[in-house]
Design a protein around this motif. Structure first.
Motif, PDB file in Angstrom:
ATOM      1  N   TYR A 158     -14.232   1.011  -5.150  1.00 53.86           N
ATOM      2  CA  TYR A 158     -13.059   1.881  -5.325  1.00 53.86           C
ATOM      3  C   TYR A 158     -11.887   1.082  -5.892  1.00 53.86           C
ATOM      4  CZ  TYR A 158      -8.755   4.296  -4.153  1.00 53.86           C
ATOM      5  OH  TYR A 158      -7.504   4.861  -4.226  1.00 53.86           O
ATOM      6  N   ALA A 159     -11.637  -0.111  -5.334  1.00 55.25           N
ATOM      7  CA  ALA A 159     -10.516  -0.929  -5.796  1.00 55.25           C
ATOM      8  C   ALA A 159     -10.666  -1.277  -7.273  1.00 55.25           C
ATOM      9  CB  ALA A 159     -10.409  -2.195  -4.954  1.00 55.25           C
ATOM     10  N   ILE A 161     -12.119  10.019   2.965  1.00 48.02           N
ATOM     11  CA  ILE A 161     -12.817   9.045   3.810  1.00 48.02           C
ATOM     12  C   ILE A 161     -11.870   8.500   4.882  1.00 48.02           C
ATOM     13  CG2 ILE A 161     -13.895   6.761   3.821  1.00 48.02           C
ATOM     14  CD1 ILE A 161     -15.042   7.445   1.047  1.00 48.02           C
ATOM     15  N   ALA A 162     -10.626   8.198   4.482  1.00 45.57           N
ATOM     16  CA  ALA A 162      -9.651   7.679   5.446  1.00 45.57           C
ATOM     17  C   ALA A 162      -9.328   8.705   6.522  1.00 45.57           C
ATOM     18  CB  ALA A 162      -8.376   7.263   4.718  1.00 45.57           C
ATOM     19  N   ALA A 185     -10.208   2.021  -9.367  1.00 48.44           N
ATOM     20  CA  ALA A 185      -8.825   2.493  -9.325  1.00 48.44           C
ATOM     21  C   ALA A 185      -7.909   1.576 -10.125  1.00 48.44           C
ATOM     22  CB  ALA A 185      -8.350   2.580  -7.877  1.00 48.44           C
ATOM     23  N   LEU A 224     -10.912   9.877  -7.534  1.00 47.19           N
ATOM     24  CA  LEU A 224     -11.035   8.647  -6.745  1.00 47.19           C
ATOM     25  C   LEU A 224     -10.071   8.662  -5.556  1.00 47.19           C
ATOM     26  CD1 LEU A 224     -11.314   5.927  -9.544  1.00 47.19           C
ATOM     27  CD2 LEU A 224     -13.081   6.526  -7.876  1.00 47.19           C
ATOM     28  N   VAL A 225      -8.836   9.014  -5.826  1.00 44.95           N
ATOM     29  CA  VAL A 225      -7.827   9.028  -4.764  1.00 44.95           C
ATOM     30  C   VAL A 225      -8.159  10.099  -3.723  1.00 44.95           C
ATOM     31  CG1 VAL A 225      -5.399   9.458  -4.250  1.00 44.95           C
ATOM     32  CG2 VAL A 225      -6.024   8.050  -6.218  1.00 44.95           C
ATOM     33  N   HIS A 246       0.829  -1.201   0.000  1.00 48.82           N
ATOM     34  CA  HIS A 246       0.000   0.000   0.000  1.00 48.82           C
ATOM     35  C   HIS A 246       0.869   1.260   0.000  1.00 48.82           C
ATOM     36  CE1 HIS A 246      -2.621   3.151   1.721  1.00 48.82           C
ATOM     37  NE2 HIS A 246      -3.597   2.529   1.062  1.00 48.82           N
ATOM     38  N   HIS A 290     -10.832   8.768  -1.574  1.00 50.58           N
ATOM     39  CA  HIS A 290     -10.260   7.722  -0.716  1.00 50.58           C
ATOM     40  C   HIS A 290      -9.534   8.341   0.480  1.00 50.58           C
ATOM     41  CE1 HIS A 290      -8.406   3.909   0.340  1.00 50.58           C
ATOM     42  NE2 HIS A 290      -7.200   4.436   0.202  1.00 50.58           N
ATOM     43  N   GLN A 330     -15.408   0.063  -0.671  1.00 56.14           N
ATOM     44  CA  GLN A 330     -13.988  -0.233  -0.858  1.00 56.14           C
ATOM     45  C   GLN A 330     -13.777  -1.149  -2.054  1.00 56.14           C
ATOM     46  OE1 GLN A 330     -13.566  -1.683   3.164  1.00 56.14           O
ATOM     47  NE2 GLN A 330     -12.268   0.049   3.740  1.00 56.14           N
TER      48      GLN A 330
END
Length: 205
Positions: A117-118, A170-171, A121, A163-164, A22, A167, A114
């Motif tokens: 998104y995966a 949200i994180a 992405a 998208l990023v 990651h 992400h 998730q």
């Protein structure tokens, strides 16, 4: 008699290999997106200059962004998580509707958002890599192909950036999820609240 672990019992969410995958992917994609901003926005480009260097860093970071994931296929835990991300179950139906209504929504190790998104992405990265290679080696393709690749690459960059950004946003609102990526562990109380099916699967296992 079944013993329920305490809420503060640490639960392993990611292995060291998964965390480095990651981090490596994030660092390389981040470099690609930052250099893209300097290349496409004249104001930023004027601040730094050295366009040729930016192009080189952009090209190589984009291609190398695939390496952490490909190397991660050697990890059994990473392959298992890829299988989870690619598998939609009955509990995934209606997840978005329940989320918007702030209703309880059971989830496995990865929720429906998730997983979506995966998938988006991963598809965007592959498209960006393919079109980027066409632009990197323009003499190998006809002009019409390069024009199409430029269009797709530019709009794909905007999609991937959005998208990023989503992400990251949200994180940023979930400290324990970030701790899970940083340390590899989360509390069982967090897992029961956000990923109850996974927590139950881990406990039963």
């Amino acid at each position: 008699m079944v013993t329920i672990p305490p809420d503060d019992t640490p639960l392993r969410r990611f292995t060291p290999a998964e965390r480095w995958i990651h981090r490596g992917t994030a660092a390389l994609l981040g470099t690609t997106m930052i250099t893209a901003a300097f290349l496409y926005l004249p104001g930023l480009g004027e601040i730094l200059g050295r366009r040729a260097l930016l192009v080189t860093v952009h090209e190589w970071s984009g291609v190398l962004a695939l390496i952490p994931v490909l190397a991660g296929l050697l990890s059994r835990a990473f392959r298992a998580d890829l299988a989870r991300l690619n598998r939609f179950g009955p509990h995934d139906r209606g997840w978005l509707r329940a989320t918007l209504r702030r209703l309880p929504r059971p989830a496995g190790k990865f929720n429906t958002g998730q997983k979506m998104y995966a998938a988006l992405a991963a598809g965007a990265v592959l498209v960006m890599t393919g079109t980027g290679l066409i632009l990197w080696f323009p003499h190998l393709t006809p002009l019409v192909t390069r024009i199409g690749a430029t269009f797709v690459h530019d709009w794909g960059a905007l999609l991937l950036g959005a998208l990023v950004a989503g992400h990251i946003w949200i994180a940023s609102n979930d400290p324990e999820a970030r701790a899970g990526l940083r340390t590899g562990f989360v509390s069982r109380s967090w897992a029961r609240h956000h990923h109850a099916l996974w927590e139950r699967e881990d406990h039963d296992g």
